[in-house]
Design an enzyme around this catalytic site. Structure first.
Site, PDB file in Angstrom:
ATOM      1  N   GLU A 204     -18.088  -6.028 -57.480  1.00 36.40           N
ATOM      2  CA  GLU A 204     -18.507  -6.446 -59.036  1.00 36.40           C
ATOM      3  C   GLU A 204     -17.660  -7.188 -60.172  1.00 36.40           C
ATOM      4  OE1 GLU A 204     -21.554  -7.610 -58.884  1.00 36.40           O
ATOM      5  OE2 GLU A 204     -22.717  -6.074 -57.595  1.00 36.40           O
TER       6      GLU A 204
ATOM      7  N   HIS B 247     -23.433 -13.951 -51.419  1.00 37.04           N
ATOM      8  CA  HIS B 247     -24.473 -15.256 -51.529  1.00 37.04           C
ATOM      9  C   HIS B 247     -24.473 -16.574 -50.716  1.00 37.04           C
ATOM     10  CE1 HIS B 247     -26.679 -12.006 -53.887  1.00 37.04           C
ATOM     11  NE2 HIS B 247     -25.513 -12.145 -54.550  1.00 37.04           N
TER      12      HIS B 247
ATOM     13  N   HIS C 224     -18.817  -9.968 -55.714  1.00 39.39           N
ATOM     14  CA  HIS C 224     -19.708 -10.181 -56.044  1.00 39.39           C
ATOM     15  C   HIS C 224     -19.686 -10.689 -57.569  1.00 39.39           C
ATOM     16  CE1 HIS C 224     -23.051 -10.287 -52.832  1.00 39.39           C
ATOM     17  NE2 HIS C 224     -22.182 -10.091 -52.587  1.00 39.39           N
TER      18      HIS C 224
ATOM     19  N   GLU D 171     -23.935 -16.983 -59.737  1.00 36.19           N
ATOM     20  CA  GLU D 171     -23.127 -16.253 -58.826  1.00 36.19           C
ATOM     21  C   GLU D 171     -22.459 -16.621 -57.369  1.00 36.19           C
ATOM     22  OE1 GLU D 171     -22.994 -11.825 -57.330  1.00 36.19           O
ATOM     23  OE2 GLU D 171     -25.087 -12.564 -57.732  1.00 36.19           O
TER      24      GLU D 171
END
Length: 487
Positions: A455, A307, A375, A321
């Site tokens: 993640e 992101h 992430h 995030e």
């Protein structure tokens, strides 16, 4: 490399062997026995060589592996091989082992993984040991050769075919004759990644004549790879000198420009694509050599902070995030900045948004051996129900290029996940497939190399969100350790 070093490197194999020390009792690949004096255990080892350039360094004690670490005789390699420009001292009373080269001093203690470089602490991959060569009934102090070489500014690469660690003294004596290449020159402790190719008076892309009195320490560099350029920063106003075409010789295609700002002369060397750079100096010239990253570096990695910019990613518990992934990657970078064995490119190191294609294309364009994306997970609401660490891979994805062509995205994911799960302590959600056309992820679908996406935990879970926020360094190091484990 100065004239003296060049002459030394050019000696014939016969002269070099005669000028250093007696021959090893056994050759690389042969089997011999050693006894570790700290635990009195005897082991059968395969002999390894150490080489200076292409010449075997003759020694009375062959090297061997301790786990995955190549151990070499401190005395014969770093004490007796004059070509390396190093000195060695062992103090039996304190068990201190000291190596020096130029202005670099490495101190370690027998049987301990703790060591220092110019007083700053670091951890060794294996503890130095006093080892008895059983057949010769003699003791030798063995040290992790790659680490010692790297800390002293000596290039080290492993040649599996020759069972040898190959060393090259890329700067004259470790006294700053080669300015450091860094993606973050303001960060202390950054070391220049080792290159396969070293810029020299006979092998350069551009040669710049130095003005009289300009010291090597006044020149630093920045690999501004997002803008496809190298920036040389020189203390003082030398714009007129370096703007003169008579003071440069360009062999390879590049765009050259000079500016002066903030007390520094800046020389911009812009190329058509991302390149790997080697920079050296002597008293008269700065030499720069560039080529495709995989031609310049043995291990090339791309790390992606998910992101960024207008894309905040998941949000929850007062966190975004994009900020969390950036903080983690910056910690990962801290560790890679201190490891000369890897060249790492980062998709972003600030709050902006590279497109998905820009991220995987960076990995493809530099021929990366690994692509790792960071992430944080989410279920869209504040919830305790979803929790844990998982790591994604594409079962139909690419493999790492040669010489790591057996490594798949799944294998990389496994190595990263093991370290990441250990660092978080969260529920183990395991490895998850992301198949193109079904539930694919762009950076895994289109990366040509081994790729994975970690993640870390759930931003929607208050407990995990708080833990991640307070442990960016630990998590960043887990990504670093996972990538290293994959090699």
């Amino acid at each position: 490399m100065n004239r003296k070093t060049l002459l030394c490197a050019g000696l014939s194999a016969m002269m070099l062997a005669a000028s250093i020390h007696p021959a090893s009792a056994i050759s690389a690949g042969s089997i011999f026995k050693v006894q570790y004096t700290h635990n009195k255990k005897t082991y059968t080892k395969k002999a390894l060589n150490a080489r200076y350039n292409n010449t075997v360094i003759k020694t009375n004690m062959p090297g061997f592996l301790d786990g995955s670490t190549s151990m070499y005789s401190a005395y014969w390699i770093f004490g007796k091989c004059k070509s390396l420009g190093t000195s060695y001292k062992y103090t039996s009373k304190t068990k201190k082992i000291t190596f020096k080269r130029g202005n670099k001093t490495v101190v370690m203690t027998l049987d301990s993984k703790k060591a220092t470089l110019n007083g700053k602490s670091f951890t060794l991959p294996a503890a130095p040991r006093k080892v008895r060569y059983v057949a010769k009934k003699k003791n030798y102090i063995m040290v992790p050769g790659q680490t010692v070489a790297g800390k002293l500014g000596i290039s080290y690469t492993w040649n599996n075919r020759l069972l040898s660690g190959v060393m090259k003294a890329s700067s004259s004596s470790g006294q700053g004759s080669a300015p450091p290449t860094s993606t973050a020159p303001s960060t202390g402790g950054v070391v220049a990644p080792k290159t396969k190719v070293t810029a020299s008076s006979s092998n350069y892309s551009i040669r710049l004549k130095k003005p009289a009195g300009l010291s090597s320490s006044a020149v630093t560099s920045e690999d501004d790879y997002w803008n496809k350029r190298l920036v040389l920063n020189i203390n003082g106003n030398y714009k007129t000198h370096f703007s003169s075409s008579s003071n440069r010789n360009i062999k390879d295609s590049l765009t050259y420009s000079v500016s002066y700002t903030g007390g520094k002369t800046k020389i911009y060397l812009k190329t058509s694509s991302i390149k790997g750079f080697s920079i050296t100096q002597d008293s008269s010239y700065i030499y720069v050599k560039y080529a495709a990253p995989k031609s310049m570096f043995s291990r090339v990695i791309v790390v992606d902070a998910g992101h960024g910019g207008s894309d905040t990613g998941a949000t929850g518990n007062g966190l975004k995030e994009k900020n969390m992934t950036l903080s983690i990657v910056q910690k990962t970078k801290y560790y890679f900045d201190r490891n000369a064995n890897y060249k790492v490119y980062y998709t972003r190191l600030s709050d902006w948004y590279p497109t998905l294609s820009e991220r995987y294309q960076m990995a493809n364009n530099v021929g990366a051996d690994r692509f790792v994306s960071v992430h944080i997970n989410d279920v869209g609401k504040i919830s305790y129900s979803a929790k844990g660490t998982e790591t994604l891979y594409n079962p139909k994805g690419g493999k790492a290029p040669s010489p790591y062509s057996s490594l798949t995205g799944k294998a990389l994911a496994k190595d990263v996940h093991k370290k990441l799960r250990s660092a978080t302590g969260f529920t183990d959600r395991g490895l998850k497939q992301r198949v193109p056309g079904v539930n694919g992820v762009a950076v895994l679908t289109y990366s040509k190399t081994a790729a994975t996406l970690g993640e870390v935990g759930f931003i929607s879970n208050p407990t995990e969100a708080s833990s991640m926020k307070n442990n960016y360094t630990k998590i960043g190091k887990a990504f670093y350790d996972g990538i290293l484990a994959s090699f």
